[in-house]
Write a protein that holds these residues in place. Structure first.
Motif, short mmCIF file in Angstrom:
data_model
loop_
_atom_site.label_atom_id
_atom_site.label_comp_id
_atom_site.label_asym_id
_atom_site.label_seq_id
_atom_site.Cartn_x
_atom_site.Cartn_y
_atom_site.Cartn_z
N GLY A 69 50.91 20.99 30.63
CA GLY A 69 50.04 22.40 31.46
C GLY A 69 49.13 22.19 30.16
O GLY A 69 49.52 22.25 28.80
N SER A 70 48.04 22.91 30.23
CA SER A 70 47.74 24.10 28.60
C SER A 70 47.10 25.32 29.21
O SER A 70 47.39 25.93 30.63
N LEU A 71 47.09 26.05 27.84
CA LEU A 71 47.07 27.91 27.43
C LEU A 71 45.65 28.17 28.18
O LEU A 71 45.18 29.09 27.65
N GLY A 72 44.96 27.12 28.87
CA GLY A 72 43.37 27.42 29.42
C GLY A 72 43.27 28.35 30.66
O GLY A 72 44.89 28.95 31.15
N PHE A 73 42.51 29.01 30.94
CA PHE A 73 41.85 30.30 31.91
C PHE A 73 41.12 29.43 32.79
O PHE A 73 40.53 30.66 33.81
N GLY A 74 40.72 28.40 33.47
CA GLY A 74 39.97 27.44 33.97
C GLY A 74 40.44 28.48 35.40
O GLY A 74 39.44 28.28 36.18
N ASN A 75 41.32 28.42 35.99
CA ASN A 75 41.34 28.64 36.81
C ASN A 75 41.35 30.56 37.45
O ASN A 75 41.03 30.61 38.15
N LEU A 76 40.66 30.97 36.08
CA LEU A 76 40.97 32.27 35.89
C LEU A 76 39.20 33.05 36.11
O LEU A 76 39.08 33.97 36.67
N PHE A 77 38.59 32.03 34.78
CA PHE A 77 37.29 32.35 34.29
C PHE A 77 36.71 31.23 34.73
O PHE A 77 37.69 30.21 34.09
N SER A 78 35.48 30.53 34.89
CA SER A 78 35.14 29.64 34.92
C SER A 78 33.29 29.84 34.87
O SER A 78 32.79 31.55 35.14
N ARG A 79 32.44 29.34 34.26
CA ARG A 79 30.69 29.33 34.85
C ARG A 79 31.19 29.52 36.23
O ARG A 79 29.37 30.06 36.32
N ASP A 80 31.60 29.17 36.86
CA ASP A 80 30.85 29.15 38.70
C ASP A 80 31.59 31.18 38.64
O ASP A 80 30.31 31.24 39.85
N ASP A 81 31.37 31.97 38.20
CA ASP A 81 31.29 32.60 39.04
C ASP A 81 30.00 33.30 38.06
O ASP A 81 29.93 34.74 38.44
N ILE A 82 29.30 33.00 36.76
CA ILE A 82 28.02 33.55 36.70
C ILE A 82 27.55 32.98 37.86
O ILE A 82 26.71 33.92 38.71
N ALA A 83 27.72 31.50 38.31
CA ALA A 83 26.31 31.08 39.30
C ALA A 83 26.98 31.59 40.59
O ALA A 83 25.69 31.90 41.45
N THR A 84 28.10 31.69 40.98
CA THR A 84 27.86 32.48 42.33
C THR A 84 27.38 33.90 42.08
O THR A 84 27.39 35.27 43.40
N GLY A 85 27.88 34.98 41.42
CA GLY A 85 27.29 36.03 41.66
C GLY A 85 28.03 36.77 40.59
O GLY A 85 28.55 38.71 40.73
N ARG A 86 29.56 36.37 41.31
CA ARG A 86 30.69 37.57 40.85
C ARG A 86 30.88 38.04 39.64
O ARG A 86 31.19 39.80 39.62
N ILE A 87 30.48 37.62 38.33
CA ILE A 87 30.09 38.90 37.62
C ILE A 87 29.37 40.18 37.70
O ILE A 87 29.63 41.66 37.54
N GLY A 88 28.02 39.21 38.09
CA GLY A 88 27.35 40.23 39.09
C GLY A 88 27.76 41.40 39.26
O GLY A 88 27.23 42.73 39.34
N LEU A 89 28.52 40.61 41.47
CA LEU A 89 28.77 41.82 41.75
C LEU A 89 29.94 42.44 41.35
O LEU A 89 30.42 43.98 41.86
N PHE A 90 30.77 42.45 39.92
CA PHE A 90 32.39 43.13 38.64
C PHE A 90 31.00 44.42 38.61
O PHE A 90 31.41 44.94 39.19
N PHE A 91 29.80 43.88 37.80
CA PHE A 91 29.47 45.15 37.16
C PHE A 91 28.90 46.13 38.46
O PHE A 91 28.26 47.32 38.71
N THR A 92 28.15 45.20 39.19
CA THR A 92 27.15 46.03 40.92
C THR A 92 29.10 47.83 41.42
O THR A 92 28.67 48.70 41.42
N THR A 93 29.39 46.96 41.96
CA THR A 93 31.20 47.83 42.38
C THR A 93 31.30 48.63 41.47
O THR A 93 31.57 49.80 41.22
N LEU A 94 31.15 48.35 39.40
CA LEU A 94 31.73 48.79 38.48
C LEU A 94 30.95 50.40 38.86
O LEU A 94 31.10 51.43 38.81
N GLY A 95 29.57 49.71 38.99
CA GLY A 95 28.33 50.63 39.14
C GLY A 95 28.74 51.82 40.35
O GLY A 95 28.14 53.01 40.13
N TYR A 96 28.73 50.99 41.52
CA TYR A 96 29.10 51.95 42.47
C TYR A 96 29.93 53.19 42.25
O TYR A 96 29.66 54.21 43.07
N CYS A 97 31.25 53.11 41.30
CA CYS A 97 32.17 54.03 41.19
C CYS A 97 31.39 54.71 40.62
O CYS A 97 32.19 56.04 40.79
#
Lengths: 168, 502
Positions: A69-97
């Motif tokens: 194993g490694s101490l990486g966080f690849g299963n948690l954060f990856s570039r796909d999070d930006i590509a799929t819009g997940r980061i954006g969705l998180f911030f819009t959700t925060l804005g919603y609250c």
């Protein structure tokens, strides 16, 4: 190269146990001088939690030592999070609250749906998205606020519509 | 008996005459049950002026139907989008959602509707026939017995943890620890509240449910175009799939019967509820199953057990309400208020003085389940389309409507942030292989277990041996140990048999 790819990303897997340990220790600190009724089950449950977390960490250390194993966080954060819009969705959700208390349910829902759908669809079909968002927000208002008078956060739109409907 | 039979037949036909109330209420119940935060209890409170304005019989039919339909409705989003509408449906997605992801959402809905309707109908009839006996169950269930019942539910964590025991136990015990937040039940000492007054009553269940299931799921599903795993599985729905689901459920009729009876017995106990019943039923169903390894992968029996059990609870709840005047849950408590407003007095005299009201409640439930089966089953074909809605539209809708659902029960903005916080926790858990259902089981059952544990200790001046001081409690302890050991023994036997065959 292949070995690197198949290595378990233990950094990500350790997030929950580390949070659990921190929370348990904090919990213990709040009951240290409390009556036994407040302590008994928390110490029992917290004790087992610390034990299993300790065992998990030990297992991770062994895996790291064996190169599995490694101490990486690849299963948690990856570039796909930006590509799929997940980061954006998180911030819009925060804005919603943050905004819903000021703008009320209908307007905030409309803005949130429009913005997050546009982010997720990468800007495609904005008119369709706006129409869907408006329909959903107005439908939600009609069913939950106008028809059933549910305790949703209210703002300018809800107040205005209430006045309009009250005065015919 | 003859007189009672005549009354029952008369009441049955009278209740059928209320179809015009029952059918619209079924649809209302499905909506309010399906959205976290809008329970039947909340809706009856919201519509209380309307209920009070109705005549007693119409009001009762309305409330009972709403109660049953909301219970059934909670399973729909649990199956289609992995979001249980209420805590009572928290065990439903364990096998319902994998079926939906595999393109069998329609079959899963049909199974759920059949199990709910038959389970609800059957337990209603049994409750009607055995009311005097069932009403006494509550008297025998003290804190010690309740501790064992809770442990039956909590032992589900061990089953969930079977794939990775350490991770499962971490998730379960973290849930139990989170469930301990708030004041202790004896001296009201605040514990682990981070200084927030909003936590003094404990962690509110709806924001936890919304965050762990709905919000985290919404963040996960955007990776795919639609919910179903393989795009080849996105096909036009047809009646055949509905009938296949019905057939799958009916082929397991005995499973529906005994798991709904678990719901009935747990429903009779005041303070216990649908969430405990569904966890216990799921765990017991897995224990006696010949194929326990299929549970959690979209196994019909794993869907039948929680659905029939949580609908069995609905009829069970009515027993202590009508016979003893003790409401078994929030919805029953509101029914009590409405009935008292109309001058109905509870207790055994109810069935002598106003038999049509007493029996009418059960008949309304039976008729509601019958009509639900007929009206909702055909809709499974259309409901299953939810799994084919592009996730770029579905995910934001899930987030907005469920987050605001988290706000509704207490009207604290804090609860929306809390739901978002649980959403982040749920997302991290899902991405790193921890089971969110195990966390939720801990959050739901942890505070209840602690309450009964402290009450038992307090009553016995801190003597821990009180846990083994009652005959019924000891029988339940043995049953618990047997139910924990049985799967291990059976599994070993199966493995041995496999080795011998090979």
């Amino acid at each position: 190269m292949d070995t690197k790819k198949t290595r378990r990303q233990l950094g990500g897997e350790l997030v929950i146990p580390c949070l659990a340990i921190a929370f348990t220790l904090y919990f213990f600190s709040t009951i240290w001088n409390s009556p036994w009724t407040a302590q008994v089950s928390a110490f029992a449950v917290g004790g087992v939690l610390l034990l299993v977390c300790g065992m998990f960490i030990l297992r991770c250390v062994v895996m790291l030592g064996q190169g599995e194993g490694s101490l990486g966080f690849g299963n948690l954060f990856s570039r796909d999070d930006i590509a799929t819009g997940r980061i954006g969705l998180f911030f819009t959700t925060l804005g919603y609250c943050l905004l819903i208390e000021r703008l009320g349910f209908t307007l905030t829902t409309f803005l949130f749906l429009t913005l997050s759908m546009i982010i997720l669809s990468k800007g495609k079909r904005p008119l369709f998205i706006t129409a869907i968002s408006a329909a959903m927000a107005l439908g939600g208002w009609a069913v939950f606020i106008w028809a059933f008078d549910t305790r949703f956060p209210r703002g300018w739109f809800e107040t205005t519509m209430k006045a309009v409907l009250a005065n015919g | 008996m003859g007189e009672t039979g005549a009354i029952l037949i008369e009441v049955f036909f009278e209740t059928i005459g209320f179809w015009w109330v029952i059918i619209p209420t079924i649809f209302l119940g499905l909506i309010v049950g399906g959205i976290p935060g809008f329970s039947a209890a909340n809706t009856i409170i919201i519509l209380m002026p309307l209920t009070l304005a109705m005549n007693l019989q119409t009001g009762l039919v309305f409330m009972v139907t709403l109660y049953c339909a909301a219970r059934m409705g909670a399973g729909i989003p649990a199956i289609l989008v992995n979001i249980p509408g209420t805590a009572g449906a928290a065990a439903t997605p364990l096998d319902g959602y994998p079926m939906a992801k595999a393109g069998k959402g329609q079959q899963a809905l049909a199974i759920s509707f059949v199990a709910s309707s038959i389970g609800g109908l059957l337990t209603t009839l049994i409750a009607l026939a055995t009311m005097p006996i069932l009403a006494r169950v509550g008297f025998y269930m003290h804190s010690v017995e309740m501790i064992v019942v809770m442990l039956f539910g909590i032992s589900l964590i061990a089953s969930i943890a079977s794939q990775d025991m350490l991770k499962g136990l971490i998730a379960g015990f973290l849930g139990l620890m989170i469930g301990s937040i708030g004041t202790d039940v004896v001296y009201a000492t605040p514990r682990g509240t981070f200084g927030f007054l909003e936590f003094y009553d404990g962690v509110p269940l709806i924001p936890a449910l919304v965050g762990l299931f709905a919000v985290s799921e919404a963040f996960i599903i955007i990776e795919k175009k639609v919910i179903v795993t393989h795009e080849g599985d996105v096909r036009h729905s047809n009646w055949h799939d509905t009938f296949e689901g019905v057939r799958m459920a009916l082929a397991r009729w005995w499973h529906i019967v005994w798991t709904s009876l678990i719901g009935l017995v747990i429903g009779v106990i005041p303070g216990a509820g649908a969430s405990i019943a569904s966890f216990v039923a799921y765990q017991q169903s897995r224990t006696v199953s010949k194929t326990p390894e299929l549970y959690g992968t979209g196994h019909p029996e794993g869907l039948i057990a929680p659905e029939s059990a949580n609908n069995g609870v609905t009829s069970g709840t009515l027993v202590p309400l009508l016979v003893l005047g003790i409401p078994g849950g929030a919805t029953a408590a509101i029914m009590l208020v409405v009935m008292q407003f109309h001058g109905v007095s509870f207790g055994p005299s109810l069935f002598e003085n106003q038999p049509k009201i007493g029996y009418g409640m059960f008949m309304a439930m039976a008729v509601a389940y019958l009509l639900m089966f007929l009206t909702i089953l055909p809709l499974s074909r259309y409901m299953s389309h939810v799994t084919t809605i592009p996730t770029i539209y579905l995910a934001p809708m899930i987030i907005s409507f469920t987050l605001v659902g988290g706000f509704v029960p207490r009207e604290y903005m804090f609860d929306m942030y809390l739901a978002l916080g649980f959403g982040v926790l749920g997302y991290v858990a899902r991405r790193t292989g921890y089971h969110v259902a195990a966390i939720l089981i801990g959050i739901i059952l942890g505070p209840l277990l602690e309450r009964y544990f402290l009450l038992a200790l307090k009553k016995s001046d801190g003597d821990i041996m009180t846990l083994f001081s009652s005959n019924l409690g000891n029988v339940l302890w043995v049953a618990l140990v047997v139910s924990l050991i049985t799967p291990v023994v059976l599994n070993r036997r199966r493995n041995k048999a496999k080795v011998v065959r090979q």
